[in-house]
Write an enzyme that holds these catalytic residues in place. Structure first.
Site: not given
Length: 587
Positions: A243, A263
């Site tokens: 990740h 994000r």
């Protein structure tokens, strides 16, 4: 004073189907086997409501057409296979795409609190590089909602779940699995679990890396190691998803996920020079690029000396209104306040890649998830075949319930059809002797050796790999394995957790070796597997790498086989160009 393990109190628990692991895959398997008429027993290391599934946040994928009626299971199939760089088994992917809608509707009917629209239909959103909105969710605690639903269902059906149990060995005679051997983490009491069929649902092996989204005492590859020892093959062990964004401090939180929703809601990545560096790696998608690409970009910035004071880069959402952050990212806001006293509405977060998901694992039959050992099945993250070289967010929870159900049904059928129950006193005695032999004074401790393995894997088989470092890693792994033979184990009144730690260490050493050996053989860069000495994708390596234990004093055997072909009717969709991703949260 040395405490003897209560060998004389060893008892037998007999059932038709034994499930090892109490997460979503294990509980769904237990429910299916019980529905098929089997007497089922579930054993788990943790409390039944605290399995690793609770950490799954984003959602579960299924083509329901709530938001996008034009979506089809065929498109879900194509998205999954293509984004996995064509290493997934087409039949496994097809089953998942076809059966996900009914699996999600079933969870909702059992009371899972998925988000809904005003008209009562299950809401769906973009996630995981899917072409359409097909991700159902329950806030940012989808895994927990699913686990609680399955646990409630299992309780209603009267399925016994024994907590605080550590399974140290599968019991096998003449190539047939007839149960497992384990002990109670609190009392040390041993149990011989006798069963017609056994299902492994034990999770992955991502805790083997220095920074990991797994918690302390899980995901060392315990089930994968048990399967190897029983005679199974593992597949694609080198394919480990990192990740892009995990926490760095404090130490006890290192690797904890910083959700990609940051994000997705506009978060920007900067290096220490305040350069928005994704412009150099993926100028079109920027922070919304695919997971493997963002992780590689962050890793590159760090190793080239453009990282922050804690060895990470900076993720900044402070340009968004605080009210919006509190509405869309409440868990992240609380997480950084609680552990760093950092207000993300005012300050950037320092983040770095973290080992997150095992895409390889036990090789299984696509239809039944049976292994090559008769009577042994597996489901969930401990298996291989669905995700290929890059897992799509939301597919993993679908995998647990779909293939948990299939494995449970197949195990129950095997139990019904079994005329003779094979047993082996020698197999039971060997398992008993193994545990008793570990309890002794020694010069080493398990925890520091576990840390040594995690440091080794991060340095020698991390986000970016090369042959020299991996071969050096194998040599160092051998040194740690030698040291593990002299671990000091003296259980006391506080329980038998030290014995579990050394067993986790031994499982981790075995799965780490399998990972390194497969990674050495995949001489290309594909998905989450990045080789600095082989930076290009090699079409000739559209193959799955397998590993099994060698004979005594010989290394593991590694070989590869071509990925099975894609059904003719689905090839055109899979070959289609990648669609625009602006505004979509990727993986």
């Amino acid at each position: 004073m040395r405490k003897e393990m209560p060998e004389s109190s060893a008892r037998s628990r007999v059932c038709n189907v034994l499930v090892i692991g109490s997460g979503a895959a294990g509980l769904r398997a237990a429910i299916a086997a019980t529905e098929a008429g089997s007497q089922v027993l579930v054993v788990g290391k943790r409390h039944r409501l605290d399995a690793h599934t609770v950490l799954a946040a984003g959602g579960i994928n299924a083509v329901l057409g709530t938001r996008d009626p034009q979506d089809t299971w065929e498109q879900h199939f194509a998205d999954t296979l293509r984004e996995g760089y064509f290493l997934g088994h087409p039949r496994v992917v097809e089953i998942m795409a076809r059966e996900a809608p009914d699996a999600v509707r079933e969870l909702a009917a059992w009371g899972c609190k998925f988000a809904t629209l005003d008209d009562g239909r299950l809401d769906q959103r973009f996630f995981g590089a899917h072409t359409y909105r097909r991700t159902c969710y329950a806030g940012d605690y989808t895994g927990r909602a699913i686990l609680y639903t399955l646990a409630s269902r299992a309780q209603q059906m009267g399925i016994p779940v024994i907590e605080d149990q550590y399974v140290s060995r599968l019991l096998v005679a003449d190539g047939v699995c007839f149960g497992a051997y384990g002990f109670d983490l609190v009392s040390g009491d041993r149990t011989v679990f006798e069963a017609d069929a056994v299902i492994l649902a034990t999770g992955g092996h991502t805790r083997l890396w220095r920074r990991s989204s797994s918690r302390r005492d899980e995901n060392y590859g315990e089930g994968m190691s048990l399967a190897l020892e029983a005679g199974c093959r593992l597949m694609d062990m080198e394919l480990v998803q990192f990740h892009p964004t995990g926490m760095l401090t404090p130490e006890e939180m290192a690797g904890t996920l910083v959700t990609e929703a940051v994000r997705g809601e506009g978060g920007r990545l900067y290096n220490r020079d305040h350069e928005r560096f994704m412009q150099r790696y993926d100028p079109q998608r920027m922070e919304l690029s695919a997971r493997d690409r963002v992780a590689l970009a962050i890793y590159t910035e760090i190793i080239e000396g453009r990282g922050g004071p804690n060895g990470g880069v900076f993720l900044d959402i402070s340009h968004r209104p605080k009210e919006e952050i509190l509405e869309k990212l409440p868990r992240m806001y609380r997480q950084f306040i609680e552990y760093q006293m950092l207000d993300i509405s005012k300050q950037p977060m320092e983040v770095a890649p973290t080992a997150h998901y095992s895409m390889g694992g036990v090789a299984v039959d696509p239809e039944t998830h049976a292994t090559e050992v008769v009577g042994l099945y597996a489901a969930g993250e401990c298996t291989s075949g669905l995700h290929g070289a890059n897992r799509l967010g939301g597919n993993s929870l679908a995998e647990t319930v779909i293939f948990g159900r299939r494995a449970g049904a197949a195990a129950a059928a095997h139990s019904r059809e079994s005329e003779v129950q094979r047993r082996s006193k020698k197999a039971v005695q060997d398992a008993s002797d193994e545990l008793q032999g570990l309890i002794k004074p020694g010069s080493e401790l398990a925890r520091p050796l576990q840390r040594a393995v995690r440091d080794l894997m991060w340095e020698h088989c991390g986000v970016v790999r090369d042959e020299g470092r991996m071969r050096d890693g194998l040599l160092k792994l051998g040194e740690i394995a030698d040291a593990s033979q002299t671990v000091d184990i003296r259980p006391g009144e506080e329980g038998w957790f030290e014995l579990a730690h050394v067993l986790d260490l031994r499982a981790g050493l075995r799965t780490a070796e399998a990972t390194l050996r497969c990674a050495l053989e995949r001489r290309e860069s594909r998905g989450a597997h990045n080789r600095s000495d082989f930076p290009g994708l090699d079409p000739g390596l559209q193959r799955n790498f397998y590993v099994r234990l060698g004979h005594r004093d010989t290394p593991m055997t590694v070989w590869s086989e071509p990925v099975p072909g894609i059904p003719a009717g689905l090839r055109a969709l899979v070959a289609a160009d990648e669609l625009p991703v602006a505004g979509r949260l990727l993986e």
